[in-house]
Design an enzyme around this catalytic site. Structure first.
Site, PDB file in Angstrom:
ATOM      1  N   LYS A   7      86.766  34.793 -19.215  1.00 16.62           N
ATOM      2  CA  LYS A   7      85.307  34.735 -18.456  1.00 16.62           C
ATOM      3  C   LYS A   7      84.816  36.065 -17.923  1.00 16.62           C
ATOM      4  O   LYS A   7      83.882  36.099 -17.265  1.00 16.62           O
ATOM      5  CB  LYS A   7      85.843  34.075 -17.053  1.00 16.62           C
ATOM      6  CG  LYS A   7      86.295  32.645 -17.404  1.00 16.62           C
ATOM      7  CD  LYS A   7      86.652  31.790 -16.136  1.00 16.62           C
ATOM      8  CE  LYS A   7      86.860  30.467 -16.294  1.00 16.62           C
ATOM      9  NZ  LYS A   7      87.610  29.531 -15.280  1.00 16.62           N
ATOM     10  N   HIS A  48      90.370  24.807  -8.247  1.00 17.61           N
ATOM     11  CA  HIS A  48      90.577  24.389  -9.706  1.00 17.61           C
ATOM     12  C   HIS A  48      91.688  23.746  -9.848  1.00 17.61           C
ATOM     13  O   HIS A  48      92.720  24.139  -9.254  1.00 17.61           O
ATOM     14  CB  HIS A  48      90.331  25.663 -10.660  1.00 17.61           C
ATOM     15  CG  HIS A  48      90.383  25.292 -12.135  1.00 17.61           C
ATOM     16  ND1 HIS A  48      91.325  24.849 -12.634  1.00 17.61           N
ATOM     17  CD2 HIS A  48      89.038  25.540 -12.963  1.00 17.61           C
ATOM     18  CE1 HIS A  48      91.034  24.677 -14.105  1.00 17.61           C
ATOM     19  NE2 HIS A  48      89.494  25.050 -14.107  1.00 17.61           N
ATOM     20  N   ASP A  84      93.489  33.202  -6.917  1.00 23.02           N
ATOM     21  CA  ASP A  84      93.204  32.904  -8.185  1.00 23.02           C
ATOM     22  C   ASP A  84      91.462  33.524  -8.432  1.00 23.02           C
ATOM     23  O   ASP A  84      90.788  33.191  -7.646  1.00 23.02           O
ATOM     24  CB  ASP A  84      92.940  31.115  -8.220  1.00 23.02           C
ATOM     25  CG  ASP A  84      92.051  30.885  -9.446  1.00 23.02           C
ATOM     26  OD1 ASP A  84      91.571  31.535 -10.140  1.00 23.02           O
ATOM     27  OD2 ASP A  84      91.935  29.670  -9.776  1.00 23.02           O
ATOM     28  N   CYS A 111      86.896  20.476 -13.334  1.00 22.72           N
ATOM     29  CA  CYS A 111      88.242  20.577 -13.077  1.00 22.72           C
ATOM     30  C   CYS A 111      88.599  20.753 -11.681  1.00 22.72           C
ATOM     31  O   CYS A 111      89.410  21.686 -11.256  1.00 22.72           O
ATOM     32  CB  CYS A 111      89.004  21.707 -13.813  1.00 22.72           C
ATOM     33  SG  CYS A 111      88.841  21.712 -15.474  1.00 22.72           S
TER      34      CYS A 111
HETATM   35  C1  LIG Z   1      88.492  28.853 -15.314  1.00 20.18           C
HETATM   36  C2  LIG Z   1      89.296  28.780 -14.106  1.00 20.18           C
HETATM   37  C3  LIG Z   1      90.834  28.668 -14.010  1.00 20.18           C
HETATM   38  C4  LIG Z   1      91.652  28.238 -15.250  1.00 20.18           C
HETATM   39  O1  LIG Z   1      91.628  29.597 -16.386  1.00 20.18           O
HETATM   40  P1  LIG Z   1      92.229  29.480 -17.783  1.00 20.18           P
HETATM   41  O2  LIG Z   1      91.761  30.411 -18.224  1.00 20.18           O
HETATM   42  O3  LIG Z   1      91.546  28.177 -18.095  1.00 20.18           O
HETATM   43  O4  LIG Z   1      93.530  29.301 -17.512  1.00 20.18           O
HETATM   44  C5  LIG Z   1      91.308  28.379 -12.890  1.00 20.18           C
HETATM   45  N1  LIG Z   1      90.592  28.827 -11.578  1.00 20.18           N
HETATM   46  C6  LIG Z   1      89.307  28.919 -11.445  1.00 20.18           C
HETATM   47  C7  LIG Z   1      88.710  29.240 -10.186  1.00 20.18           C
HETATM   48  C8  LIG Z   1      88.431  28.815 -12.779  1.00 20.18           C
HETATM   49  O5  LIG Z   1      87.415  29.020 -12.863  1.00 20.18           O
END
Ligand SMILES: *Cc1c(COP(=O)(O)O)cnc(C)c1O
Length: 404
Positions: free
Chosen positions: A224, A121, A198, A362
């Protein structure tokens, strides 16, 4: 087995029509929906105990502080962190990564090497590129294969004594691939490099154990996994969090301030400057309780059945190509149909009540790898049903007919 009807009743938003059709929400990888208990948790906080935390001697402030710190304990237990103060509350994954990337500025030298993967991302790429600009460190990339899996033998070749940091997503938001993070972490540690994982996309499906993983930093967003937006965590090993300088200066993060010199507060407060999203943190704890109540093993098992069913069904559509075909994946299907632009498909199926994400998610380097402008992405949660997969399938058939 999960009682999906009962679970769906927990999510008030699901029971509505979009464009005159029953809502079929398949954009869970962008953000999940919120159960009533999480919504209630936010309302209860503002209705009954709203006060600033860690500062007041008065009763409301103590109640708010207790609820806030209770959330930290819940997150500590969920991630199996050794110490509760290794859990730092942040505004989300992006914020957490920036805290670490900024903190490493004073710890790197020109020529040091950082390793990222080809399927990240943007929020796990850009903060590190900015770090490289500040320090003269060099970014190396673990490539991926056509199935959307990391090429681990190439990772071996990139590692050296120059490697200082490795950062990889546990699960790719654009492909669904579950990466072999234990192997990635262990190999980096052989060279003395730190690892940040991440977990934004893994945490809705997998309960990570940071001690077993022996990971240095693990980051995630509440929104999420059934929690509110604007809240997340940075897990860091105590030694690393002590080594990193604070990210922001302000109230709450200090021990003593004079105009000559300021000393910083201990963990976790050193990284929690200013008044945080108190209601959000408390609701994050509620969301974790809710999901653990359903059980992550049950969630993973059910979502995998949905994934298998949906994959088989969608592949019946002639000209449909799936990106991300690893055997190790979460319930994400990224695809295109012939040369039809993903945006056009998304627009038509929205008219039929089906909400999916279209675009580069993204993760532009992944789109560059496959030489496509973007994909349609359907991402399933434990509250989705097999019938909804059928609705998606029928909507796609209709869209394909209209656009061909
Ligand atoms: C959604 C996501 C992010 C960013 O998360 P935010 O809540 O927008 O800060 C980073 N990495 C991955 C893999 C994601 O799915």
């Amino acid at each position: 087995m999960l009682d999906i009807e009962k679970i769906r009743a927990d999510f008030p938003i699901l029971n509505q029509q979009i464009n005159g059709k029953p809502l079929v929400y398949l954009d869970n990888a962008a953000t999940s929906q919120k159960p009533q208990v999480v919504i209630d948790s936010i309302v209860n906080y503002y209705t009954t105990i709203n006060a600033n935390i860690h500062r007041g001697v008065h009763t409301l402030s103590q109640l708010a502080t207790d609820a806030f710190e209770q959330s930290r304990i819940k997150l500590q237990q969920h991630f199996n962190a050794k110490k509760s103060y290794e859990i730092i509350f942040t505004a989300g994954t992006t914020h957490s990564i920036n805290i670490v990337a900024t903190g490493f500025t004073s710890l790197l030298q020109k020529g040091d090497e950082l390793i990222v993967s080809a399927m990240e991302h943007h929020s796990n790429i850009v903060p590190w590129q900015m770090l490289c600009e500040r320090t003269g460190a060099v970014l190396k990339v673990i490539p991926m294969n056509q199935e959307g899996e990391l090429m681990m033998d190439e990772y071996d070749k990139l590692l050296s004594n120059k490697t200082k940091l490795v950062f990889v997503n546990h699960v790719s938001n654009a492909l669904g691939t579950i990466n072999p993070i234990k192997e990635i972490i262990d190999k980096a540690h052989q060279f003395g490099a730190a690892v940040l994982i991440d977990g934004a996309q893994s945490c809705p499906h997998i309960k990570p154990d940071v001690q077993t993983l022996d990971v240095d930093f693990y980051v995630a967003s509440a929104h999420k996994l059934c929690g509110p937006t604007g809240v997340g965590i940075l897990y860091g090993k105590e030694a690393w969090l002590n080594k990193l300088p604070p990210y922001q200066g302000g109230g709450e993060m200090i021990k003593e301030v004079t105009f000559e010199k300021t000393t910083y507060a201990d963990l976790p407060h050193k990284f929690e400057a200013g008044t945080p999203n108190i209601a959000g943190v408390i609701a994050f704890g509620t969301a974790i309780d809710y999901m653990n109540g359903i059980g992550f093993n049950n969630i993973a098992e059910y979502e995998n059945e949905l994934l298998q069913y949906a994959t088989k069904k969608l592949l019946q559509i002639e000209g449909l190509k799936i990106y991300g075909t690893s055997n190790h994946k979460t319930s994400v299907i990224s695809f295109n149909i012939n040369e039809i632009h993903p945006y056009d498909i998304g627009t038509i199926i929205d008219k039929l009540g089906v909400e999916v994400r279209t675009g580069h998610h993204c993760a532009q380097p992944i789109m560059g790898f496959y030489k496509i402008p973007g994909t349609v992405r359907a991402s399933f949660s434990f509250y989705n049903t097999f019938e909804e997969v059928d609705v998606l399938y029928n909507a796609l058939i209709k869209a394909k007919t209209m656009l061909s």
